[in-house]
Structure formats: structure tokens, C-alpha cells
Motif scaffolding. Structure first.
Motif, PDB file in Angstrom:
ATOM      1  N   GLN A  76      44.620  53.093  46.500  1.00 12.81           N
ATOM      2  CA  GLN A  76      44.052  51.805  46.922  1.00 12.81           C
ATOM      3  C   GLN A  76      45.194  50.863  47.296  1.00 12.81           C
ATOM      4  OE1 GLN A  76      40.684  50.138  45.200  1.00 12.81           O
ATOM      5  NE2 GLN A  76      40.219  51.851  43.851  1.00 12.81           N
ATOM      6  N   PHE A 135      48.782  40.481  33.562  1.00  7.45           N
ATOM      7  CA  PHE A 135      48.032  40.444  32.299  1.00  7.45           C
ATOM      8  C   PHE A 135      48.938  40.769  31.115  1.00  7.45           C
ATOM      9  CE2 PHE A 135      43.994  41.333  34.739  1.00  7.45           C
ATOM     10  CZ  PHE A 135      43.340  40.201  34.307  1.00  7.45           C
ATOM     11  N   SER A 171      43.192  41.267  43.934  1.00  7.43           N
ATOM     12  CA  SER A 171      42.585  41.738  45.175  1.00  7.43           C
ATOM     13  C   SER A 171      41.136  41.266  45.270  1.00  7.43           C
ATOM     14  CB  SER A 171      42.657  43.270  45.211  1.00  7.43           C
ATOM     15  OG  SER A 171      41.994  43.757  46.335  1.00  7.43           O
ATOM     16  N   ARG A 172      40.464  41.241  44.136  1.00  9.39           N
ATOM     17  CA  ARG A 172      39.053  40.817  44.126  1.00  9.39           C
ATOM     18  C   ARG A 172      38.881  39.332  44.416  1.00  9.39           C
ATOM     19  NH1 ARG A 172      36.602  44.360  39.135  1.00  9.39           N
ATOM     20  NH2 ARG A 172      35.880  46.065  40.436  1.00  9.39           N
ATOM     21  N   ILE A 196      48.110  47.373  37.013  1.00 14.89           N
ATOM     22  CA  ILE A 196      47.016  47.835  37.890  1.00 14.89           C
ATOM     23  C   ILE A 196      45.817  46.892  37.746  1.00 14.89           C
ATOM     24  CG2 ILE A 196      45.336  49.700  38.260  1.00 14.89           C
ATOM     25  CD1 ILE A 196      47.578  51.668  37.404  1.00 14.89           C
ATOM     26  N   ALA A 197      45.494  46.551  36.492  1.00 13.74           N
ATOM     27  CA  ALA A 197      44.365  45.636  36.252  1.00 13.74           C
ATOM     28  C   ALA A 197      44.607  44.296  36.952  1.00 13.74           C
ATOM     29  CB  ALA A 197      44.178  45.427  34.757  1.00 13.74           C
ATOM     30  N   ILE A 204      46.214  47.880  47.726  1.00 13.05           N
ATOM     31  CA  ILE A 204      45.803  46.490  47.515  1.00 13.05           C
ATOM     32  C   ILE A 204      46.992  45.570  47.258  1.00 13.05           C
ATOM     33  CG2 ILE A 204      43.478  47.078  46.712  1.00 13.05           C
ATOM     34  CD1 ILE A 204      44.479  46.698  43.845  1.00 13.05           C
ATOM     35  N   ALA A 255      41.758  50.159  35.550  1.00 18.29           N
ATOM     36  CA  ALA A 255      43.126  50.570  35.208  1.00 18.29           C
ATOM     37  C   ALA A 255      43.107  51.593  34.071  1.00 18.29           C
ATOM     38  CB  ALA A 255      43.946  49.351  34.814  1.00 18.29           C
ATOM     39  N   PHE A 295      41.848  54.912  35.361  1.00 18.87           N
ATOM     40  CA  PHE A 295      42.860  55.547  36.213  1.00 18.87           C
ATOM     41  C   PHE A 295      43.944  56.181  35.340  1.00 18.87           C
ATOM     42  CE2 PHE A 295      46.753  55.625  38.717  1.00 18.87           C
ATOM     43  CZ  PHE A 295      46.327  56.313  39.844  1.00 18.87           C
ATOM     44  N   PHE A 303      48.330  54.620  41.821  1.00 16.28           N
ATOM     45  CA  PHE A 303      47.127  53.809  42.068  1.00 16.28           C
ATOM     46  C   PHE A 303      47.187  53.194  43.466  1.00 16.28           C
ATOM     47  CE2 PHE A 303      44.552  49.987  41.978  1.00 16.28           C
ATOM     48  CZ  PHE A 303      43.361  50.478  41.442  1.00 16.28           C
ATOM     49  N   GLY A 321      38.805  44.914  36.249  1.00 21.21           N
ATOM     50  CA  GLY A 321      40.124  45.432  36.601  1.00 21.21           C
ATOM     51  C   GLY A 321      40.724  46.233  35.457  1.00 21.21           C
ATOM     52  N   LYS A 322      40.512  45.743  34.233  1.00 21.55           N
ATOM     53  CA  LYS A 322      41.074  46.433  33.067  1.00 21.55           C
ATOM     54  C   LYS A 322      40.414  47.797  32.879  1.00 21.55           C
ATOM     55  CE  LYS A 322      42.987  42.563  30.617  1.00 21.55           C
ATOM     56  NZ  LYS A 322      42.960  41.629  29.506  1.00 21.55           N
ATOM     57  N   GLU A 365      43.868  35.529  32.134  1.00 20.85           N
ATOM     58  CA  GLU A 365      42.435  35.783  32.252  1.00 20.85           C
ATOM     59  C   GLU A 365      41.663  34.494  32.543  1.00 20.85           C
ATOM     60  OE1 GLU A 365      39.738  39.132  30.140  1.00 20.85           O
ATOM     61  OE2 GLU A 365      41.822  38.827  29.641  1.00 20.85           O
ATOM     62  N   GLU A 400      35.778  46.215  45.146  1.00 19.54           N
ATOM     63  CA  GLU A 400      34.619  45.439  44.723  1.00 19.54           C
ATOM     64  C   GLU A 400      33.352  46.281  44.662  1.00 19.54           C
ATOM     65  OE1 GLU A 400      35.688  40.861  45.812  1.00 19.54           O
ATOM     66  OE2 GLU A 400      34.806  42.092  47.371  1.00 19.54           O
ATOM     67  N   VAL A 407      44.125  44.666  40.739  1.00 20.11           N
ATOM     68  CA  VAL A 407      42.706  44.785  41.096  1.00 20.11           C
ATOM     69  C   VAL A 407      42.049  43.401  41.059  1.00 20.11           C
ATOM     70  CG1 VAL A 407      40.466  45.671  40.304  1.00 20.11           C
ATOM     71  CG2 VAL A 407      42.456  47.181  40.346  1.00 20.11           C
ATOM     72  N   ASP A 408      42.306  42.656  39.987  1.00 16.96           N
ATOM     73  CA  ASP A 408      41.664  41.337  39.866  1.00 16.96           C
ATOM     74  C   ASP A 408      42.153  40.361  40.941  1.00 16.96           C
ATOM     75  OD1 ASP A 408      40.101  42.254  37.894  1.00 16.96           O
ATOM     76  OD2 ASP A 408      40.931  41.041  36.275  1.00 16.96           O
TER      77      ASP A 408
END
Lengths: 137, 250
Positions: B152, B8, B116-117, B109-110, B154, A114, A117, B148, A110-111, B75, A104, B113-114
Motif C-alpha cells: 500500500q 503513535f 492516509s485516512r 504502519i498504524a 500510502i 498494522a 500485517f 507494508f 490503523g492499529k 490519538e 478506507e 494508515v491513519d
């Protein structure tokens, strides 16, 4: 009549590298690659979105390596000094404050995380196989 | 137990994971599809991402569910989940299938991350490595996602949570048949084939025999993957092992 070029001397991708520390800082603040590309354009450096992503990833990777090894790899500022042009990118109001978990802190989506990365990694299967052969761990 | 299956990316096997890995192994679970594209498969209830409010309310009325969230709705659904603060806590776990293709790994990965957020701990976000080719090195195949997660932490990535490519899923798609039913089918197809004269009829029976054989072969793999997911740990334990039944005539 004397010719007056609109852009400073050198390849545009190399010129963008002069702004690498600024680009990275702006990314850390949550600006999109496109917003940074536009800021570069306003500073007279016209590059593609992919170039912005590559330069940001390159610097991030370089910093990570430097931090990990504590060796003498060049910092962003040294890199900036190594190219002839320096400057500061100016963007409008910075984004909102950041929460405190690792993902955060980074205000990118997130996209975008990614994507950055992936672009910082070797994805070519042949190059990857060679790298793995050298370092099987 | 309530599980969401999410990514996604399309083509990572979300529906396969929901219908064939999770649904039969969670006692009394209902399948809810949040999908506008796969909604015609005829099994379970279908909702759109924007109907998250209704989904959230409905989840309060049932004990066990598998929610298959189609890529086109992820999304919107995550946006709504952020709006209904704390709604992610309705789920015991978010299962994220991924496959070797780079684009899908990047999208994975995206997704991680989302998720985890939203405030989910790594223990509640679990990967299923799907379409794993036998003979290929696992770490090399999933280098992007694993790389990744090394940086992290996550999500939970257990290499044993893996499924291979299997044509059984394509064979039974849209037919409303589940693998357990197929494996329980004790019809002696070989005897029937001998008794049947016409080639077309024989071929139809042979196809059923082949499908049952494929189903019998894939169930142990699904059992092992489900066990490795460890859904019975750290939460309500409604998980049941779907043991392979007594072998049928081959």
C-alpha cells in the motif's frame, strides 16, 4: 448415563479453521477480532483472540498467494470443506458503509491493520535471515 | 512551511527529528510541542492534543512551524483533526520517524494508515529512518514498514532519509543547546585543558570538546537526511541548508 460433550470433536483451533472464510468476511466488514472470537464462542468454538488473528491472516495470505500465482492453492471454501465442521457465524448489525480508497475500504483501525500485517509476516530474526539468504531480492 | 512530526510510538526520535533535523533547517520556524511527557524540555511552546483548536488557529498566524506531536497525544489529535475537516491541509508535510524495533515499526504502519485516512497523499507523508545501525542491511532492518508500503503506497520512503544512533542527542537533552551553536563554538579546549590544573576541571573541558566533536560529526548526516526529505519540493520553499561551519580546532 451417556456422556454428552459440550463441544464438537477435534482441537478447538482446528475447529475454528472451519469458520475461516466467515472470519475473514467479518473482518472485511470491519468487525474486531474480539467480536469474531465471541461469535465463534457462541457457535461453540472457544479460541483465543490470537488464534482468530492467525486464522484470518493465514487465509488472507493464502488468498493473496493464490491470486498472485493463479495456481491451485486451496480456497477458503475448500479449506472449510477440508475440516469436518462447517457453520456460519452470526453477528449483530454490520458496520457503516465504506469509502473508496484502498485503506478506507478496510474498516479496521490503523492499529488493527498494522497488527494483522505484522502477524502475517515472519518476524523471527533467524527465520528471516534464512529466508533472505534463500531469496536475497 | 509547516511540518508535523508524528508517530503513535514513543522512542522513535520524534523530538530529535523536530529539534535537530527540521527546526534549524526551516527558516524562522517555531517549535510547538504537543506533548504531556516531554513538555519540560524548555524549548518552544507546549500544548496538549485536546488543544488542537488553539493549535489550528495559531498556525494560521505564522508562516513556519515544526509541530512535535508526542506519542501520548497522537490519538486524540488525529481524532480532532478528523473533526476539523480539512485541518490536515494546514501542514505541508507529516514526517514520521521510525526505528528498527518491531513494535515501533508496527506502530509506524498504524500511523501511516491513519494519516492516509485523513486524506493525505503519499507525497505528504514522509518517513525518516532513525537509529539505523551502520553495517546492517536497510531493507532487512525495516522489512515490516517497507513490506507494508510495497503493498500500500500510502507514504514516501526514501532510504537516504536516515539517521544513525548518536549519543550527542542524549548529551544535549534538556540543556537548551542546539547543534549548530555547538559546532560554531571555536573555543580552543585543548589549550584550556593544558592550562588547567585540576582533574575535574580538565574532565569538564574534555567533555565539552567531545560534545563539540560529536556535534560536528552529526551535522553533515542531518544535512543529508534533510536534503533527502525533499521538503523544499512541491510546496513553499522555506527550507535552508544548515551547512557545517568552518572546522573548529579539534
Amino acid at each position: 448415563m451417556k456422556l454428552v460433550p459440550k463441544e464438537p470433536p477435534g482441537r478447538s483451533t482446528r475447529k475454528a479453521r472451519g469458520y475461516a472464510p466467515d472470519m475473514r468476511e467479518l473482518r472485511a466488514q470491519g468487525y474486531t477480532f474480539e467480536a469474531i472470537r465471541e461469535a465463534l464462542a457462541a457457535a461453540g468454538v472457544h479460541v483465543s483472540n490470537a488464534t482468530v488473528q492467525r486464522e484470518v491472516a493465514r487465509l488472507a495470505k493464502g488468498s493473496a498467494t493464490a491470486a498472485a500465482t493463479s495456481s491451485g492453492s486451496r480456497s477458503g471454501h475448500e479449506l472449510q470443506n477440508a475440516v469436518p465442521m462447517t457453520g456460519t457465524l452470526v453477528l449483530p448489525t454490520p458496520p457503516l458503509a465504506t469509502p473508496d480508497s484502498p485503506t478506507e475500504v478496510d474498516l479496521r483501525s490503523g492499529k488493527e491493520i498494522a497488527e494483522a500485517f505484522t502477524s502475517s509476516r515472519i518476524t523471527n530474526p533467524l527465520a528471516l535471515a534464512r529466508a533472505n539468504a534463500k531469496d536475497p531480492s | 512551511m509547516k511540518i508535523a512530526v508524528i508517530n503513535f510510538s514513543g522512542n522513535v526520535g520524534k523530538t530529535t527529528v523536530a529539534r535537530h533535523l527540521l527546526l534549524p533547517r526551516i527558516a524562522g520556524a517555531e517549535l510547538i510541542a504537543v506533548e504531556s511527557l516531554n513538555a519540560d524540555e524548555g524549548q518552544g511552546q507546549a500544548l496538549r492534543g485536546r488543544q488542537f483548536g488553539e493549535l489550528q488557529e495559531y498556525l494560521q498566524t505564522i508562516d513556519n512551524a515544526v509541530v512535535d506531536i508526542g506519542a501520548s497525544n497522537v490519538e486524540e489529535l488525529l481524532d480532532l483533526m478528523r473533526r476539523y475537516r480539512g485541518s490536515h491541509e494546514d501542514f505541508d508535510c507529516f514526517v514520521v520517524p521510525t526505528v528498527p524495533a518491531l513494535k515501533q515499526q508496527q506502530d509506524t504502519i498504524a500511523t501511516l494508515v491513519d494519516l492516509s485516512r485523513l486524506g493525505l497523499p503519499a507525497s505528504k507523508i514522509r518517513l525518516v529512518f532513525n537509529m539505523v545501525e551502520s553495517g546492517l542491511q536497510f531493507k532487512t532492518t525495516f522489512f515490516l514498514v517497507l513490506g507494508f508500503l510495497a503493498e500500500q503506497r500510502i507514504a514516501t520512503a526514501n532510504p537516504d532519509c536516515r539517521l544513525g544512533t548518536n549519543e550527542i542527542y542524549a548529551r544535549i537533552r534538556n540543556k537548551g543547546i542546539d547543534l549548530a551553536t555547538l559546532t560554531r563554538d571555536d573555543t580552543d579546549y585543548k589549550a584550556l585543558i593544558v592550562k588547567t590544573k585540576g582533574t575535574a576541571e580538565r574532565l569538564a573541558l574534555a567533555q565539552k570538546l567531545a560534545t563539540r566533536r560529536l556535534a560536528s560529526g552529526v551535522v553533515p548526516e542531518l544535512d543529508a537526511c534533510f536534503a533527502a526529505l525533499g521538503l523544499g519540493t512541491g510546496g513553499t520553499n522555506d527550507a535552508v541548508a544548515l551547512h557545517s561551519p568552518t572546522p573548529c580546532p579539534t
